[in-house]
Design an enzyme around this catalytic site. Sequence first.
Site, PDB file in Angstrom:
ATOM      1  N   ARG A 231       0.849  -1.185   0.000  1.00 52.19           N
ATOM      2  CA  ARG A 231       0.000   0.000   0.000  1.00 52.19           C
ATOM      3  C   ARG A 231       0.891   1.243   0.000  1.00 52.19           C
ATOM      4  O   ARG A 231       1.860   1.336   0.770  1.00 52.19           O
ATOM      5  CB  ARG A 231      -0.914   0.018   1.234  1.00 52.19           C
ATOM      6  CG  ARG A 231      -2.066  -0.972   1.171  1.00 52.19           C
ATOM      7  CD  ARG A 231      -3.067  -0.633   0.055  1.00 52.19           C
ATOM      8  NE  ARG A 231      -4.191  -1.561  -0.016  1.00 52.19           N
ATOM      9  CZ  ARG A 231      -4.273  -2.607  -0.835  1.00 52.19           C
ATOM     10  NH1 ARG A 231      -3.278  -2.901  -1.650  1.00 52.19           N
ATOM     11  NH2 ARG A 231      -5.357  -3.352  -0.855  1.00 52.19           N
ATOM     12  N   HIS A 279      -0.671  -0.361  -9.956  1.00 49.68           N
ATOM     13  CA  HIS A 279      -1.346  -1.268  -8.997  1.00 49.68           C
ATOM     14  C   HIS A 279      -1.808  -2.555  -9.698  1.00 49.68           C
ATOM     15  O   HIS A 279      -3.009  -2.873  -9.705  1.00 49.68           O
ATOM     16  CB  HIS A 279      -2.523  -0.551  -8.320  1.00 49.68           C
ATOM     17  CG  HIS A 279      -2.893  -1.183  -6.999  1.00 49.68           C
ATOM     18  ND1 HIS A 279      -3.266  -0.445  -5.897  1.00 49.68           N
ATOM     19  CD2 HIS A 279      -2.930  -2.482  -6.603  1.00 49.68           C
ATOM     20  CE1 HIS A 279      -3.538  -1.280  -4.901  1.00 49.68           C
ATOM     21  NE2 HIS A 279      -3.336  -2.517  -5.312  1.00 49.68           N
TER      22      HIS A 279
END
Length: 316
Positions: A231, A279
């Site tokens: 993250r 991502h």
Amino acid sequence: MKLAVWDPDEPFRRWRDALVQHASELGLAVEVIDATTEPDTQADFALVWKPPAHWLAGQLGLRAVFNLGAGVDAVLPLMHQALPGVPLIRLENAGMGRQMADYVAEAVLHAWRRMADYAALQSAQRWEPLVLPPRGSFHVGFLGLGQMGYAAARRIAAMDFPVLACTRSGQPRPTFEAPWPLYPLDRLDAFLAQTRVLVVLLPLTAQTTGLLDYAVLSHLPRGAHVVNAGRGAVIEQADLLDLLGSGHIASATLDVFATEPLPDGDPLWRHPRVRITPHVAAQTLVGPAAAQVMRKIATIERGEAPSGAVDLRLGY
Ligand code: GLV
């Protein structure tokens, strides 16, 4: 039983077809609802990726919520507010571990083979063989050893790089065979000092947000590399840029960012020693994910507790 799916990233019929197939293999009858078009239909179980708070809050009959990914940070705060007491269950690997291992293996080889240095030499049109660091001293440190970290660490160890890891408790987990030096989070500095490639695969929690700032990252040896596929907000991006600028950090491979998509004009985009992916390191695979969720629903139907339940207190 009714299953509601909220996943704006995937065509609904793919989830429906896979869930219906796996349910019938398990002898379960299910009706699968697209919650994005039928938000008012009440369901027994919800399968969600980044659902809106108001929809979740209106689902009062839920017996469990399944997060359609490894990281639960987008849904956990909503659970606290709207559905206290309802279990939140994350995907456990479900085909994502192998993808993550691939991503990290590429990044480790890129670092070890000094590809960022060669890119700089290429742009200067210089033909200059560089010395490789000895493999046996090129330590790859995993910050976070959950399903993703473990899959990637095993791959890197199988590639004969020395592996070490840092986890919240620093305690070995009975389910994982992890024969590597393990550091608890309160010995993060000592862990970083041993690490040539830092692989960040921590969940985003109150404890990990902004954890890797200038002072902490400075414990890495000069010339270390950073890989973040967990993250983005775990790393202070401005501090990472400063350390790249000074050469303390030699390169970064980043899949995740504090703000996604990474905003136009962000200095990370154009940094010659930063590689960016949007991502994609480990994406949810509908087939294995649907199979796993249906197996867990069958477990709940038998009155047992499935694995993968999120500890709401720890936040992962
Ligand atoms: C992706 O980031 C996931 O949490 O699965």
